[in-house]
Design a protein around this motif. Structure first.
Motif, PDB file in Angstrom:
ATOM      1  N   GLN A  32       0.824  -1.206   0.000  1.00  0.00           N
ATOM      2  CA  GLN A  32       0.000   0.000   0.000  1.00  0.00           C
ATOM      3  C   GLN A  32       0.863   1.263   0.000  1.00  0.00           C
ATOM      4  OE1 GLN A  32      -3.242   0.466  -0.286  1.00  0.00           O
ATOM      5  NE2 GLN A  32      -3.816  -1.690  -0.352  1.00  0.00           N
ATOM      6  N   THR A 145      -9.782  -0.031  11.343  1.00  0.00           N
ATOM      7  CA  THR A 145      -9.925  -1.457  11.102  1.00  0.00           C
ATOM      8  C   THR A 145      -8.907  -2.244  11.908  1.00  0.00           C
ATOM      9  OG1 THR A 145     -10.704  -1.064   8.838  1.00  0.00           O
ATOM     10  CG2 THR A 145      -9.901  -3.286   9.356  1.00  0.00           C
ATOM     11  N   VAL A 147      -7.653  -6.177  12.982  1.00  0.00           N
ATOM     12  CA  VAL A 147      -7.646  -7.446  12.251  1.00  0.00           C
ATOM     13  C   VAL A 147      -7.589  -8.606  13.246  1.00  0.00           C
ATOM     14  CG1 VAL A 147      -6.499  -8.854  10.512  1.00  0.00           C
ATOM     15  CG2 VAL A 147      -6.479  -6.357  10.304  1.00  0.00           C
ATOM     16  N   SER A 165      -9.393  -9.433   3.087  1.00  0.00           N
ATOM     17  CA  SER A 165     -10.034  -8.134   2.890  1.00  0.00           C
ATOM     18  C   SER A 165      -9.764  -7.209   4.068  1.00  0.00           C
ATOM     19  CB  SER A 165     -11.545  -8.331   2.706  1.00  0.00           C
ATOM     20  OG  SER A 165     -12.198  -7.081   2.602  1.00  0.00           O
ATOM     21  N   ARG A 166      -9.850  -7.743   5.276  1.00  0.00           N
ATOM     22  CA  ARG A 166      -9.588  -6.930   6.466  1.00  0.00           C
ATOM     23  C   ARG A 166      -8.130  -6.491   6.512  1.00  0.00           C
ATOM     24  NH1 ARG A 166     -12.595 -11.152   8.599  1.00  0.00           N
ATOM     25  NH2 ARG A 166     -10.850 -12.040   9.797  1.00  0.00           N
ATOM     26  N   ARG A 168      -6.110  -5.982   3.940  1.00  0.00           N
ATOM     27  CA  ARG A 168      -5.905  -4.931   2.939  1.00  0.00           C
ATOM     28  C   ARG A 168      -6.471  -3.600   3.413  1.00  0.00           C
ATOM     29  NH1 ARG A 168      -7.347  -9.075  -0.671  1.00  0.00           N
ATOM     30  NH2 ARG A 168      -9.495  -8.286  -0.728  1.00  0.00           N
ATOM     31  N   ARG A 169      -7.645  -3.634   4.023  1.00  0.00           N
ATOM     32  CA  ARG A 169      -8.267  -2.390   4.472  1.00  0.00           C
ATOM     33  C   ARG A 169      -7.446  -1.731   5.586  1.00  0.00           C
ATOM     34  NH1 ARG A 169     -13.019  -4.254   5.074  1.00  0.00           N
ATOM     35  NH2 ARG A 169     -13.081  -4.557   7.319  1.00  0.00           N
ATOM     36  N   ALA A 170      -7.005  -2.521   6.552  1.00  0.00           N
ATOM     37  CA  ALA A 170      -6.188  -1.969   7.642  1.00  0.00           C
ATOM     38  C   ALA A 170      -4.868  -1.423   7.109  1.00  0.00           C
ATOM     39  CB  ALA A 170      -5.928  -3.042   8.696  1.00  0.00           C
ATOM     40  N   SER A 172      -4.270  -0.275   4.122  1.00  0.00           N
ATOM     41  CA  SER A 172      -4.539   0.948   3.374  1.00  0.00           C
ATOM     42  C   SER A 172      -4.699   2.139   4.314  1.00  0.00           C
ATOM     43  CB  SER A 172      -5.806   0.772   2.527  1.00  0.00           C
ATOM     44  OG  SER A 172      -6.123   1.965   1.832  1.00  0.00           O
ATOM     45  N   GLU A 173      -5.367   1.930   5.434  1.00  0.00           N
ATOM     46  CA  GLU A 173      -5.552   3.008   6.403  1.00  0.00           C
ATOM     47  C   GLU A 173      -4.213   3.451   6.998  1.00  0.00           C
ATOM     48  OE1 GLU A 173      -9.979   1.361   7.777  1.00  0.00           O
ATOM     49  OE2 GLU A 173      -8.233   1.110   9.094  1.00  0.00           O
TER      50      GLU A 173
END
Length: 223
Positions: A32, A145, A147, A165-166, A168-170, A172-173
């Motif tokens: 990211q 987020t 994990v 998915s979790r 990747r989201r964390a 990205s944040e």
């Protein structure tokens, strides 16, 4: 610019699901950060390797050179990934010992991903009811987020895709904060000479001078 990501993993076995989740998170954060046009280095602290050092610090107040190096690494990071196994519905004692060894100012303004592993999804609330309050108390910036990974999440299928998915989201944040302003607000906390964001005032607690023994402090006390 190269950003330093430090991961603290408190798994007790080798290999461990805690380290596996740690590696997934650091790989996602690196990707990211790269996607945002910057580079990232990752350094991992295996807390179980510091178990004896931590016990010595807790009982004597004296930190080893190896533990001091880990404390300095944490406070100098641009972002942290903290991962613990769950014992008795909370983070592990070893994880808490490491956090207790940090300076109260070590995590001020630090972007942090909190993550945990356990055998059952019933422990997932550990993120919001144990880890998040602990890091908030230390003035860290905890990512929205968290994990959590149960044993079944590592087996692939629908559960595994949900974990990915979790992650990747964390990641990205965290990358958004680390790359954009390193926690600063654009236009308000900049050095006028190099235009780099001013880092929050953090202290590793290492090299702050000698500590007066408690017995000496009480030497003249007659109570």
């Amino acid at each position: 610019m190269t950003r330093r990501i430090v991961a603290v993993t408190a798994g007790l076995s080798q290999p461990s699901s805690t380290r596996l989740l740690t590696d997934q998170l650091t790989a996602a954060v690196t990707a990211q950060v790269s996607a945002r046009g910057e580079a990232a280095t990752v350094e991992v602290i295996e807390v179980r390797e510091l178990a004896t050092d931590l016990a010595h610090l807790m009982t004597t107040g004296m930190a080893s050179a190896r533990l001091d190096a880990a404390r300095e690494l944490v406070s100098s990071a641009d972002g942290l990934v903290l991962v613990t196994p769950v014992f008795s519905a909370s983070y592990s004692g070893l994880f808490k010992m490491f956090v207790d060894a940090l300076s109260p100012d070590a995590l001020t303004g630090m972007p942090v991903i909190v993550a945990a592993t356990a055998g059952t999804p019933r422990h997932s609330l550990v993120l919001d009811f144990a880890m998040r309050p602990l890091l908030t108390y230390l003035r860290a910036v905890v990512m929205p987020t968290g994990v959590f990974a149960a044993t079944e999440d590592f087996g692939g299928g629908e559960a595994g895709s949900g974990l990915a998915s979790r992650v990747r989201r964390a990641a990205s944040e965290l990358a958004a904060l680390v790359v954009a302003e390193s926690g600063a607000v654009a236009g308000f906390a900049e050095d006028e000479q190099d235009r780099e964001p001013v880092r929050p005032d953090r202290s590793s607690g290492v090299g702050l001078g000698s500590v007066t023994p408690f017995e000496q402090l009480l030497a003249g006390h007659r109570g």
